[in-house]
Design a protein around this motif. Sequence first.
Motif, mmCIF file in Angstrom:
data_model
loop_
_atom_site.group_PDB
_atom_site.id
_atom_site.type_symbol
_atom_site.label_atom_id
_atom_site.label_comp_id
_atom_site.label_asym_id
_atom_site.label_seq_id
_atom_site.Cartn_x
_atom_site.Cartn_y
_atom_site.Cartn_z
ATOM 1 N N THR A 167 9.842 13.160 -19.333
ATOM 2 C CA THR A 167 9.391 12.984 -19.899
ATOM 3 C C THR A 167 9.562 12.197 -21.636
ATOM 4 N N SER A 246 -5.135 7.973 -23.916
ATOM 5 C CA SER A 246 -4.534 8.430 -22.759
ATOM 6 C C SER A 246 -3.831 9.573 -22.694
ATOM 7 N N SER A 247 -3.518 10.072 -21.057
ATOM 8 C CA SER A 247 -2.210 10.296 -20.481
ATOM 9 C C SER A 247 -1.769 9.626 -19.817
ATOM 10 N N GLN A 248 -1.348 8.951 -19.913
ATOM 11 C CA GLN A 248 -0.535 7.945 -18.481
ATOM 12 C C GLN A 248 1.365 8.309 -18.094
ATOM 13 N N LYS A 249 1.262 8.155 -16.751
ATOM 14 C CA LYS A 249 2.112 7.995 -16.171
ATOM 15 C C LYS A 249 2.891 7.568 -14.999
ATOM 16 N N ASP A 263 6.192 10.951 -17.758
ATOM 17 C CA ASP A 263 5.044 11.389 -18.518
ATOM 18 C C ASP A 263 5.274 10.516 -19.789
ATOM 19 N N SER A 265 3.092 9.912 -22.341
ATOM 20 C CA SER A 265 1.913 10.657 -23.543
ATOM 21 C C SER A 265 2.366 10.816 -24.527
ATOM 22 N N SER A 266 3.442 11.126 -24.935
ATOM 23 C CA SER A 266 4.045 11.484 -26.429
ATOM 24 C C SER A 266 4.570 10.603 -26.586
#
Length: 404
Positions: A167, A246-249, A263, A265-266
């Motif tokens: 992350t 949006s939550s992107q990876k 991850d 998203s933070s």
Amino acid sequence: MGLYGVLNAGVSGMNAQTNRLGVVADNIQNQNTVGYKRGNTQFSSMLTDSNAGSYNAGSVSTTVRYGIGGPNNQGTTQQTTSSTDLAIQGEGFFIVKDRGGTPHLTRAGNYVIDGPTGNLINAAGMSLQGYSLANGDPKVSLNSYDGLVPVNISNLAGKTTPSTAGTLAGNLNIDTPIGGAVSDKNYAKTYSLTTYDNAGRSSMVDLYFQKSADGAWQAAAYDRTTGKQLGNTATMTFDSFGKPTSSQKLSWTVTNGQPFTLDLSSITQNAGKYSMETTAIDGNAPSAVKSVDVAADGTVYAVYEDSSRYAAYKIPLATVASPDNLTPRAGNVYDVSSTSGLARTGFPNIGGRGSILGSRLEQSTVDLGDELATMIASQTSYGANSKVFQTGTEMLETLVNLKR
């Protein structure tokens, strides 16, 4: 039988006090034995049939009892400097096996790493038993010792953990000009991280970030050695407050085809400075074991020189219905008996079992003052019984002399 009964009574009393003194001697010599439970001598009268015309003296028997279980028999715990010293706070026993493979129960937790085998062994050379976590949560047999293995530290040396997930957290500056496509290695900011495969081989990965529109950024990963892009290109979008919408990876494969997901998203976008850090990422290169850490729930962690931790074993605790009826054995261990009940296995803090304290040892429950007082009382009683025997002998001699 009158005078002979007196003689037998005196001998019985002396034998009983001898047994009592023997238990006191055991207690005193074990006052510094880790986890030792004090023995106590109980007396029971054995009367013979008598009638109004004569009385036949009986005898006395002794039974040794040990205060093993219960809160009143908990020894004080003392801090130590060894992480493999363990104490049980509450009910339960460690499970150990002797060199012949026979299981025993014990409260003594003074374990060290055995050089030849790498097992954790106690002062008697018995190995601590636990469940391996190599294949996930262990399957526990509640009424047997099936599945238990020696807690071995040497086989953890050089152990590697592959990288599978991570992350990122940080900030991208909102005033960055819009640039080209990040897939063409156009970037406003770059960072790097290292991943590991199953064999512990490392791969340096470069992360590129480029602003693609107002409130939007692209991210891509490139192999440092080959320069090729790894996996997908992620598009991150942010609202007017700079928070991600949006939550992107990012996903790619490590050198041996192992999947890895990062991850994003933070990450935020505001007027602050560029910043980026890995808040969580797994995997490690081969490393030597620096120390061992045991949690209150019995989990044994190997702590490596690179500060990574690996959960290797979980130590169970055994309980019995009547711990005071366990049979003491050499090596400060106990065996189950017909009156103690069967051993029931489970993990600490579950089912009334206590917790495990690392770097602590449970001290002996022997109080030296009490033992010395018992010794004096036993010596006095022994002397009184010897006087009974001596007086009976003199009376018998007087009886024999009546014929002369």
